[in-house]
Enzyme design. Structure first.
Site, PDB file in Angstrom:
ATOM      1  N   HIS A   1       0.825  -1.224   0.000  1.00 28.62           N
ATOM      2  CA  HIS A   1       0.000   0.000   0.000  1.00 28.62           C
ATOM      3  C   HIS A   1       0.847   1.256   0.000  1.00 28.62           C
ATOM      4  O   HIS A   1       0.477   2.250  -0.606  1.00 28.62           O
ATOM      5  CB  HIS A   1      -0.980  -0.010   1.168  1.00 28.62           C
ATOM      6  CG  HIS A   1      -0.338  -0.428   2.406  1.00 28.62           C
ATOM      7  ND1 HIS A   1       0.485   0.399   3.082  1.00 28.62           N
ATOM      8  CD2 HIS A   1      -0.329  -1.620   3.033  1.00 28.62           C
ATOM      9  CE1 HIS A   1       0.967  -0.271   4.095  1.00 28.62           C
ATOM     10  NE2 HIS A   1       0.492  -1.489   4.095  1.00 28.62           N
TER      11      HIS A   1
ATOM     12  N   ARG B   1      -6.536  -2.935 -15.244  1.00 30.83           N
ATOM     13  CA  ARG B   1      -6.284  -4.306 -14.770  1.00 30.83           C
ATOM     14  C   ARG B   1      -7.282  -4.628 -13.663  1.00 30.83           C
ATOM     15  O   ARG B   1      -7.048  -4.337 -12.499  1.00 30.83           O
ATOM     16  CB  ARG B   1      -4.856  -4.420 -14.222  1.00 30.83           C
ATOM     17  CG  ARG B   1      -3.758  -4.332 -15.283  1.00 30.83           C
ATOM     18  CD  ARG B   1      -2.405  -4.487 -14.609  1.00 30.83           C
ATOM     19  NE  ARG B   1      -1.324  -4.792 -15.531  1.00 30.83           N
ATOM     20  CZ  ARG B   1      -0.409  -3.899 -15.923  1.00 30.83           C
ATOM     21  NH1 ARG B   1      -0.438  -2.660 -15.507  1.00 30.83           N
ATOM     22  NH2 ARG B   1       0.547  -4.270 -16.759  1.00 30.83           N
TER      23      ARG B   1
ATOM     24  N   ARG C   1      -9.942  -4.599 -19.129  1.00 27.95           N
ATOM     25  CA  ARG C   1      -9.502  -5.966 -19.393  1.00 27.95           C
ATOM     26  C   ARG C   1     -10.206  -6.903 -18.423  1.00 27.95           C
ATOM     27  O   ARG C   1     -10.253  -6.629 -17.219  1.00 27.95           O
ATOM     28  CB  ARG C   1      -7.991  -6.054 -19.206  1.00 27.95           C
ATOM     29  CG  ARG C   1      -7.482  -7.473 -19.345  1.00 27.95           C
ATOM     30  CD  ARG C   1      -5.991  -7.540 -19.282  1.00 27.95           C
ATOM     31  NE  ARG C   1      -5.486  -7.453 -17.922  1.00 27.95           N
ATOM     32  CZ  ARG C   1      -4.183  -7.495 -17.627  1.00 27.95           C
ATOM     33  NH1 ARG C   1      -3.287  -7.562 -18.593  1.00 27.95           N
ATOM     34  NH2 ARG C   1      -3.779  -7.432 -16.395  1.00 27.95           N
TER      35      ARG C   1
ATOM     36  N   GLU D   1      -0.585 -11.292 -26.627  1.00 24.82           N
ATOM     37  CA  GLU D   1       0.548 -11.425 -25.710  1.00 24.82           C
ATOM     38  C   GLU D   1       1.097 -12.840 -25.649  1.00 24.82           C
ATOM     39  O   GLU D   1       1.869 -13.182 -24.771  1.00 24.82           O
ATOM     40  CB  GLU D   1       0.195 -10.887 -24.317  1.00 24.82           C
ATOM     41  CG  GLU D   1      -1.095 -11.404 -23.723  1.00 24.82           C
ATOM     42  CD  GLU D   1      -1.429 -10.779 -22.364  1.00 24.82           C
ATOM     43  OE1 GLU D   1      -0.602 -10.088 -21.766  1.00 24.82           O
ATOM     44  OE2 GLU D   1      -2.559 -11.029 -21.909  1.00 24.82           O
TER      45      GLU D   1
ATOM     46  N   ASN E   1       4.758  -7.257 -22.107  1.00 26.15           N
ATOM     47  CA  ASN E   1       5.358  -7.887 -20.920  1.00 26.15           C
ATOM     48  C   ASN E   1       5.281  -9.403 -21.039  1.00 26.15           C
ATOM     49  O   ASN E   1       6.246 -10.119 -20.804  1.00 26.15           O
ATOM     50  CB  ASN E   1       4.649  -7.445 -19.641  1.00 26.15           C
ATOM     51  CG  ASN E   1       4.570  -5.948 -19.513  1.00 26.15           C
ATOM     52  OD1 ASN E   1       5.323  -5.231 -20.163  1.00 26.15           O
ATOM     53  ND2 ASN E   1       3.660  -5.450 -18.700  1.00 26.15           N
ATOM     54  N   ASP E   2       4.096  -9.876 -21.413  1.00 19.63           N
ATOM     55  CA  ASP E   2       3.942 -11.319 -21.582  1.00 19.63           C
ATOM     56  C   ASP E   2       4.473 -11.784 -22.924  1.00 19.63           C
ATOM     57  O   ASP E   2       5.063 -12.855 -23.015  1.00 19.63           O
ATOM     58  CB  ASP E   2       2.469 -11.713 -21.420  1.00 19.63           C
ATOM     59  CG  ASP E   2       2.113 -11.854 -19.953  1.00 19.63           C
ATOM     60  OD1 ASP E   2       2.937 -12.418 -19.206  1.00 19.63           O
ATOM     61  OD2 ASP E   2       1.046 -11.374 -19.549  1.00 19.63           O
TER      62      ASP E   2
ATOM     63  N   ARG F   1       9.292 -13.584 -16.354  1.00 18.15           N
ATOM     64  CA  ARG F   1       9.444 -12.161 -16.053  1.00 18.15           C
ATOM     65  C   ARG F   1       9.591 -11.877 -14.564  1.00 18.15           C
ATOM     66  O   ARG F   1       9.900 -10.755 -14.170  1.00 18.15           O
ATOM     67  CB  ARG F   1       8.312 -11.330 -16.674  1.00 18.15           C
ATOM     68  CG  ARG F   1       6.949 -11.614 -16.121  1.00 18.15           C
ATOM     69  CD  ARG F   1       5.865 -11.026 -17.003  1.00 18.15           C
ATOM     70  NE  ARG F   1       5.250  -9.831 -16.434  1.00 18.15           N
ATOM     71  CZ  ARG F   1       4.054  -9.383 -16.780  1.00 18.15           C
ATOM     72  NH1 ARG F   1       3.355  -9.979 -17.735  1.00 18.15           N
ATOM     73  NH2 ARG F   1       3.554  -8.317 -16.224  1.00 18.15           N
TER      74      ARG F   1
ATOM     75  N   CYS G   1      -0.096  -1.904 -24.676  1.00 16.08           N
ATOM     76  CA  CYS G   1      -0.237  -1.481 -23.286  1.00 16.08           C
ATOM     77  C   CYS G   1       0.826  -2.107 -22.377  1.00 16.08           C
ATOM     78  O   CYS G   1       0.802  -1.918 -21.176  1.00 16.08           O
ATOM     79  CB  CYS G   1      -1.635  -1.785 -22.763  1.00 16.08           C
ATOM     80  SG  CYS G   1      -2.017  -3.532 -22.797  1.00 16.08           S
TER      81      CYS G   1
HETATM   82  C1  PEP Z   1       1.416  -7.296 -20.702  1.00 12.58           C
HETATM   83  O1  PEP Z   1       1.534  -8.520 -20.574  1.00 12.58           O
HETATM   84  O2  PEP Z   1       2.157  -6.598 -21.417  1.00 12.58           O
HETATM   85  C2  PEP Z   1       0.343  -6.583 -19.988  1.00 12.58           C
HETATM   86  C3  PEP Z   1       0.096  -5.307 -20.197  1.00 12.58           C
HETATM   87  O3  PEP Z   1      -0.363  -7.295 -19.086  1.00 12.58           O
HETATM   88  P1  PEP Z   1       0.148  -7.609 -17.584  1.00 12.58           P
HETATM   89  O4  PEP Z   1       1.420  -6.841 -17.385  1.00 12.58           O
HETATM   90  O5  PEP Z   1      -0.956  -7.202 -16.701  1.00 12.58           O
HETATM   91  O6  PEP Z   1       0.344  -9.090 -17.671  1.00 12.58           O
HETATM   92 MG    MG Z   2      -0.074  -9.653 -19.717  1.00 11.08          MG
END
Ligand code: PEP
Ligand code: MG
Length: 599
Positions: A195, A302, A338, A436, A459-460, A470, A507
């Site tokens: 937090h 998210r 999402r 992703e 990211n994924d 990751r 994103c």
């Molecule tokens: C991603 O995977 O790039 C993404 C935006 O989703 P998250 O980071 O929530 O997995």
């Molecule tokens: Mg993701």
């Protein structure tokens, strides 16, 4: 002057600050342990109930007071604490211990709190694991009230104070930021999603958390320099170190001024390509900051963060209220929500069977399709909320066309059901997917026939394409957005979307990295989504670049074969065009994405 000591923690909220340490004494109250006689039991249960009521009132009052002062970001956390207070399991267990083990309420509260905390210890997901400190704060409040101690005291700190503590309760964090005097937060406990980190980011106060035992050695009044992006804390820095920090602060201030100046300006390249810059968010409280930094819409909400601090999943009404709040706050700007990216250990309340490889397990859309009831609750809420703004819905981790079809048909089933029940909904809204997974990238042309839009989750996508977890620090050096495999995937995804005439956004963290904006522009990306602090810098690059120039550059970059060569080339070109201060936070070579959810 005392010796300089440096500590490395987790950079939880970006920014640089220098100030004198204010050491917050957050020692827990000593818990009295008393054995009761049978005659005392009834009175003790009553005492426990009274302390619950008192704690609840205090939290409610604090929440009202803070939201009246425009500090709504604490509301959700304080509300979650109230829910913990009323958690039937907690109440039943404490009462049982008092009645069956003849122990006083303080002792019983501590014992149940400890047991609950252990349950959180075993969770693999950092976000949910972090919630155990909230249990501690709730238990602490109850014990203090049972003992008649003063709680929620105003804390007065000198201007620019660096608050150093073992951990900071949400109530204390709230009290502190309202004073406007906090220069930075520095804590021994906590992670990116604790937090303190959330509050710090929402209020744009630099923070470094997870420092281990650093705060034990910091004394009140020590000079402390904090770099919230790098997770670095220097105690009693040298003059040279201070000069470097001051220079970074000066640049930071400049970029904040630039942010305010450019917030209203459109993101247009010098050759006239209009780019859309949206915001990523986890809590509705982040919206004011996103708007102030010039976000034109929400590119990623998210929603799994609605599961904050709770054992039971949110009700349809709770989902609905959050979505409605976000849609209304954003007016007619697009809001991309999402659906739940839960799964693996990201399911609070019940312990799922341990998955050997949760990133590749039952998560995101797979989880929702396997738990239809939970999915339908969210879909119904989304359909109802669609009446309140410009909604777009997307499904995470789609890896086949069948998943998209199934998710869509579940949504349609919910639409028919609501319609039969005469419940108000908005008009039809676009339904897209996160691209992703490598499989989605390979069939992007087919997915584009059935999805209304794409949002690329780098990211994924990077994690799965390059086969690197990751969350694993040991392989973080392999996390390279400029790997040729990633560039080729992005090229294919964007091309497929354009051929099918559907919008394509990004994103993942890559979209917010100003050092990579040139590459994304050249790939033809026209919609980016990122955290609020990243928007001004990315906009700044866009406004100074021409897409034609970027395309020439990318062609040269993609002629190299190794990620290192491509990175070196792009970095050289970025440095040549922008002085390094302008593209602050440039991550060439790459870093792992600092996201709050797990992939
Ligand atoms: C991603 O995977 O790039 C993404 C935006 O989703 P998250 O980071 O929530 O997995
Ligand atoms: Mg993701």
């Amino acid at each position: 002057m005392s010796a300089t000591v440096s500590f490395q923690g987790i950079g939880a909220s970006p920014g640089v600050a220098i100030g004198h340490a204010y050491v917050l004494d957050a020692r827990r109250v000593r818990t009295p342990k008393v054995k009761l006689t049978r005659a005392e039991i009834e009175g003790e249960v009553l005492r426990f109930k009274t302390s619950i009521e008192l704690s609840d009132r205090q939290l409610e009052e604090l929440k009202t007071k803070l939201s009246a002062e425009g500090q709504a970001e604490h509301g959700m956390i304080l509300e979650a604490h109230r829910m913990m207070l009323h958690d039937p399991m907690f109440l039943v267990e404490v009462t049982r211990l008092i009645k069956e083990e003849f122990i006083n309420a303080e002792w019983a509260v501590r014992r149940v709190g400890k047991r609950l905390r252990h349950q959180f210890d075993n969770l693999e997901d950092e976000y949910f694991r972090e919630r155990k400190s909230d249990i501690e704060f709730v238990a602490d409040r109850l014990v203090r009230n049972l003992m008649g101690e003063v709680v929620d005291q105003e804390i007065e700190v000198p201007p620019h104070a660096i608050i150093c503590a073992h951990d900071i309760s949400p109530a204390d964090a709230a009290m502190l930021v309202r004073s406007g005097s906090v220069g930075a937060f520095v804590t021994d406990l906590g992670g990116h999603t604790s937090h303190t980190a959330i509050v710090a980011r929402a209020r744009e106060v630099p923070a470094v958390v997870g420092l281990g035992k650093a705060c034990e050695s910091i004394r009140a009044g020590d000079m402390v320099a904090v770099d919230g992006r790098r997770g670095l804390v220097l105690v009693n820095p040298t003059e040279e170190q201070l000069a470097l920090f001051r220079e970074t602060m000066r640049r930071q201030m400049q970029s904040e001024q630039l942010a305010l100046k450019t917030a209203e300006l459109p993101a247009v390249t010098s050759d006239g390509v209009r780019i859309r810059l949206n915001g990523n968010m986890e809590f509705p409280e982040e919206i004011p900051s996103l708007l102030a930094h010039g976000a034109e819409g929400i590119g990623l909400y998210r929603t799994e963060f609605l599961f904050l601090n709770r054992a039971a999943p949110p009700t349809e009404e709770e989902h609905f209220e959050s979505y409605k709040q976000v849609l209304q706050a954003m007016g007619d700007r697009p809001v991309t929500i999402r659906t739940l990216d839960l799964g693996g250990d990201k399911v609070p309340g019940k312990k799922p069977d341990k998955e050997i490889n949760p990133a590749m397990g039952l998560r995101a859309i797979r989880y929702c399709l396997a738990h239809r009831e939970l999915f339908r609750v969210q879909l119904r809420a989304l359909l109802r909320a669609s009446a309140f703004g410009n909604l777009r819905v997307m499904f995470p981790l789609v890896s086949s066309i069948s998943e998209l079809r199934e998710a869509r048909s579940e949504l349609e089933a919910c639409r028919s059901e609501l319609s039969r029940q005469g419940i108000t909904m908005g008009k039809r809204f676009p339904i897209g997917i996160m691209v992703e997974t490598p499989s989605a990238a390979w069939i992007a042309d087919r997915l584009a026939q059935e999805a209304d839009f794409f949002s690329i989750g780098t990211n994924d996508l990077i994690q799965y394409s390059l086969a690197i977890d990751r969350q694993n620090r040991d392989v973080a050096y392999l996390y390279r957005p400029l790997h040729l495999a990633i560039l080729r995937s992005l090229e294919a995804i964007i091309k497929a979307a354009k051929a099918a005439n559907i919008p394509v956004a990004m994103c993942g963290e890559m979209a917010g990295d100003a050092a990579l904006t040139i590459v994304l522009l050249a790939l033809g990306l026209e919609e980016f989504s990122m955290t609020s602090g990243q928007i001004p810098m990315v906009k700044n690059v866009i406004r100074q670049m021409s897409r034609a120039d970027a395309e020439v550059l990318l062609e040269k970059a993609m002629a190299f074969s190794s990620a290192e060569e491509i990175e070196r080339f792009i970095k050289g070109e970025v440095d040549r065009r922008f002085n390094s201060g302008e593209v602050m936070g440039a991550t060439v070579p790459s870093t792992t994405p600092a996201t709050t959810t797990k992939g």
